[in-house]
Design an enzyme around this catalytic site. Structure first.
Site, PDB file in Angstrom:
ATOM      1  N   GLU A  27     117.360  81.334 -45.904  1.00 20.74           N
ATOM      2  CA  GLU A  27     118.470  80.596 -46.048  1.00 20.74           C
ATOM      3  C   GLU A  27     119.443  81.436 -46.806  1.00 20.74           C
ATOM      4  OE1 GLU A  27     117.756  76.831 -47.864  1.00 20.74           O
ATOM      5  OE2 GLU A  27     120.028  76.406 -47.603  1.00 20.74           O
ATOM      6  N   ASN A  72     120.101  73.236 -46.800  1.00 14.27           N
ATOM      7  CA  ASN A  72     121.380  72.661 -47.088  1.00 14.27           C
ATOM      8  C   ASN A  72     122.350  73.485 -46.848  1.00 14.27           C
ATOM      9  OD1 ASN A  72     119.620  70.621 -48.300  1.00 14.27           O
ATOM     10  ND2 ASN A  72     119.482  71.522 -50.349  1.00 14.27           N
ATOM     11  N   ASN A 172     120.319  69.541 -41.149  1.00 15.25           N
ATOM     12  CA  ASN A 172     119.180  69.684 -42.032  1.00 15.25           C
ATOM     13  C   ASN A 172     119.320  68.565 -42.904  1.00 15.25           C
ATOM     14  OD1 ASN A 172     117.222  71.458 -43.832  1.00 15.25           O
ATOM     15  ND2 ASN A 172     118.695  70.990 -45.245  1.00 15.25           N
ATOM     16  N   GLU A 173     117.894  68.129 -43.247  1.00 18.07           N
ATOM     17  CA  GLU A 173     117.666  66.801 -44.152  1.00 18.07           C
ATOM     18  C   GLU A 173     118.858  65.961 -44.268  1.00 18.07           C
ATOM     19  OE1 GLU A 173     116.412  68.854 -47.974  1.00 18.07           O
ATOM     20  OE2 GLU A 173     114.664  69.231 -47.194  1.00 18.07           O
ATOM     21  N   TYR A 244     107.555  70.003 -50.422  1.00 15.03           N
ATOM     22  CA  TYR A 244     107.358  70.891 -51.531  1.00 15.03           C
ATOM     23  C   TYR A 244     106.448  70.055 -52.570  1.00 15.03           C
ATOM     24  CZ  TYR A 244     111.213  73.431 -49.586  1.00 15.03           C
ATOM     25  OH  TYR A 244     112.016  74.127 -48.730  1.00 15.03           O
ATOM     26  N   GLU A 292     109.848  73.098 -43.303  1.00 13.31           N
ATOM     27  CA  GLU A 292     109.886  73.548 -44.762  1.00 13.31           C
ATOM     28  C   GLU A 292     108.759  73.253 -45.408  1.00 13.31           C
ATOM     29  OE1 GLU A 292     113.615  73.001 -47.182  1.00 13.31           O
ATOM     30  OE2 GLU A 292     114.747  72.952 -45.310  1.00 13.31           O
ATOM     31  N   GLN A 349     110.572  79.918 -48.891  1.00 12.03           N
ATOM     32  CA  GLN A 349     111.172  80.890 -47.917  1.00 12.03           C
ATOM     33  C   GLN A 349     110.505  82.099 -47.904  1.00 12.03           C
ATOM     34  OE1 GLN A 349     115.392  80.457 -48.459  1.00 12.03           O
ATOM     35  NE2 GLN A 349     115.229  78.237 -48.697  1.00 12.03           N
TER      36      GLN A 349
HETATM   37  O1  AHR Z   1     114.357  75.738 -49.318  1.00 11.37           O
HETATM   38  C1  AHR Z   1     115.371  75.176 -50.325  1.00 11.37           C
HETATM   39  C2  AHR Z   1     115.852  73.758 -50.049  1.00 11.37           C
HETATM   40  O2  AHR Z   1     115.182  72.748 -49.876  1.00 11.37           O
HETATM   41  C3  AHR Z   1     116.836  73.929 -48.797  1.00 11.37           C
HETATM   42  O3  AHR Z   1     117.901  74.223 -48.623  1.00 11.37           O
HETATM   43  C4  AHR Z   1     116.758  72.138 -48.241  1.00 11.37           C
HETATM   44  O4  AHR Z   1     116.608  72.107 -46.868  1.00 11.37           O
HETATM   45  C5  AHR Z   1     115.367  71.906 -48.973  1.00 11.37           C
HETATM   46  O5  AHR Z   1     115.978  70.548 -49.703  1.00 11.37           O
END
Ligand code: AHR
Length: 501
Positions: A27, A72, A172-173, A244, A292, A349
């Site tokens: 990203e 994002n 995305n999201e 996450y 992700e 990432q």
């Molecule tokens: O990976 C970091 C961020 O985490 C990404 O930009 C977003 O999609 C997520 O919230």
């Protein structure tokens, strides 16, 4: 401690493990692109400006699908800003991480990189501040043979040959209030359906990923997914999910039990896919793109994603330890166990930003999570087997009962790969594997990642605290493998097997 039995049968197969499950994510944020993969000023740069040391370390991870340009970032990105002569590309204020984006790396550089690395490109279009038409123009730029406006533009920028990008994310999201252009599910669903139609009309061979729930804690969790799938219907091929995790309470045993909730998240998302299919009477099966996933908590706060209007700041540079390496292996075990539904997954990432690799000037550091990723990358071809664990375990506060040993297995051609995690903080473990219908002939390779404590990590001063070691101590007798694992360890063992057994 009582020993653990891993129970397997050749005929109890889940599905072929899709190689795309071992994907990554690059990203435009912090120092992921600039000072990460791309750094023309570095002594380590090659003739195209890519960092040779970073790329050679990434090679060992053998990523497949590489998601780009966000995240994002994608929701404010206009791809035309990142193509054409570099000197004319605009320097922009970037709002996802409040930074400066010079657009020196864009679609053409990304494709050069994926070709160099043998990755499969996976592009997320802007459905936040962008339009469905802009998204389809990007498909034309990448995939049409020359002869039309955007394919000619690509040729003018150096590539007559189409880029043949098969995987496209529809935003995305978009369920997250933090997202640029965030809207309620029904409005996103309309945008996604409009973009999907234009994109598939431009190139019918592409596969589309709709935004699913970004977080399990959001009030729209899963209701969002249902609404979107029911509206987008046949245009959707995959629904995305993100996760996450972190050791928020300083309790290692609790943290290592989080894999239960990853299994559950996958199963719930799959259930909603099946529900939407049944409701709309669509024949096709939606699959999951876990696009992700990682450990991220130490730097998950507003300040850590704030570039203060500057270029390539040190944003979300999480430092990983041994327990994080075990959790990363736990994610991969969960994906293998759900090979029938998880068809794409992307580690978020790959460098500097929540990543297995960190750079500092011209130096490079391989973090703890790098090592289990290599173990799996080398052993991922084949069919996932149902892997039943019988043995001791413990009750966690939030995730229910977990076995001390977490496991997954892949049956390949002439080989059986077994992945084992010992969650115990203090006790070694004895594990017996006696697979039915599979004759274990010998050990092809056996490796282990462990370290002195749950908090142990690699640093630029002490870079080798966590690394891969050979795993000895395996007995093979009468069809049974007996394995000894130290506490807090991840092991990958490949057995040579008799294919005719
Ligand atoms: O990976 C970091 C961020 O985490 C990404 O930009 C977003 O999609 C997520 O919230």
């Amino acid at each position: 401690m009582d020993h653990t039995n891993v129970v397997l049968h050749r005929d109890f197969q889940i599905a072929t493990v899709n190689p795309r499950v071992f994907g990554g994510f690059l990203e435009h944020i912090g120092r992921a692109v600039y000072e990460g993969v791309y750094d023309p000023q570095s002594k380590q740069a090659d003739e195209q400006g890519f960092r040779k040391d970073v790329l050679s370390s990434l090679k060992n991870l053998e990523f497949t699908a590489m998601r780009y340009p966000g995240g994002n970032f994608a929701s404010g990105y206009h791809w035309m800003d990142g193509v054409g002569p570099r000197s004319t590309r605009p320097v922009l204020q970037e709002l996802a991480s409040l930074s400066i984006e010079p657009n020196q790396f864009g679609t053409d550089e990304f494709i050069q990189l994926v070709r160099k690395m043998n990755w499969t490109p996976m592009i997320t279009v802007n459905l936040g501040t962008g339009t469905p038409e802009e998204a389809r123009n990007w498909v034309e730029y990448c995939n049409r043979p020359v002869g039309t406006k955007y394919s000619n533009l690509r040729a003018g920028n150096g590539s007559v040959e189409p880029y043949d990008v098969k995987l496209w994310g529809l935003g995305n999201e978009m369920d997250g209030p933090w997202q640029q252009g965030h809207v309620p599910a029904d409005q996103y669903a309309i945008r996604a359906q409009q973009a999907a139609k234009l994109m598939k009309d431009t190139d019918p061979s592409i596969e589309l990923i709709v935004c699913g729930s970004a977080e399990t804690g959001l009030p729209t969790y899963m209701e969002w997914d249902r609404t979107v799938l029911e509206h987008v219907g046949n245009y959707a091929d995959y629904v995305s999910l993100h996760r996450y995790v972190g050791n928020l309470t300083g309790d290692t045993a609790e943290y290592l039990a989080v894999t239960n909730s990853i299994d559950q998240q996958i199963e719930v998302a799959d259930a909603v896919c099946r529900y939407a299919q049944a409701r709309t009477r669509i024949k096709k099966r939606y699959y999951l793109a876990f696009d992700e996933w990682n450990v991220w908590y130490r730097t998950q706060n507003a300040e850590s994603v704030n570039g203060h209007g500057k270029f390539a700041q040190h944003l979300v540079e999480e430092e990983y330890n041994l327990e994080d390496a075990l959790v990363v292996a736990g994610f991969l075990n969960s994906f293998i166990r759900h090979a029938d539904v998880v068809k794409i997954a992307n580690l978020a990432q790959i460098v500097n930003v929540i990543a297995p690799i960190l750079t500092r000037g011209d130096q490079i550091l391989l973090q703890s999570i790098y090592y289990p990723l290599v173990l799996y990358a080398q052993r991922r071809e084949g069919v996932a087997l149902q892997t039943v664990v019988r043995g001791p375990g413990y009750e966690s506060k939030n995730y229910g009962f977990v076995h001390t040993i977490d496991a997954s297995t892949i049956l390949g051609k002439g080989v059986l790969h077994t992945f084992l995690i010992n969650r115990s903080i203090s006790e070694p473990a004895t594990i017996e594997i006696a697979p039915a219908g599979i004759r274990l002939k010998s050990i092809q390779s056996a490796e282990l990642v462990t370290g002195p404590s749950a908090a142990a990590c690699n640093t630029f001063d002490q870079p080798d605290t966590i690394h891969t070691q050979k795993l000895g101590n395996i007995k093979l007798t009468d069809q049974t493998a007996t394995i000894q694992l130290p506490p807090l360890s991840v092991a990958a063992i490949s057995f040579v097997i008799d294919d005719k057994a």
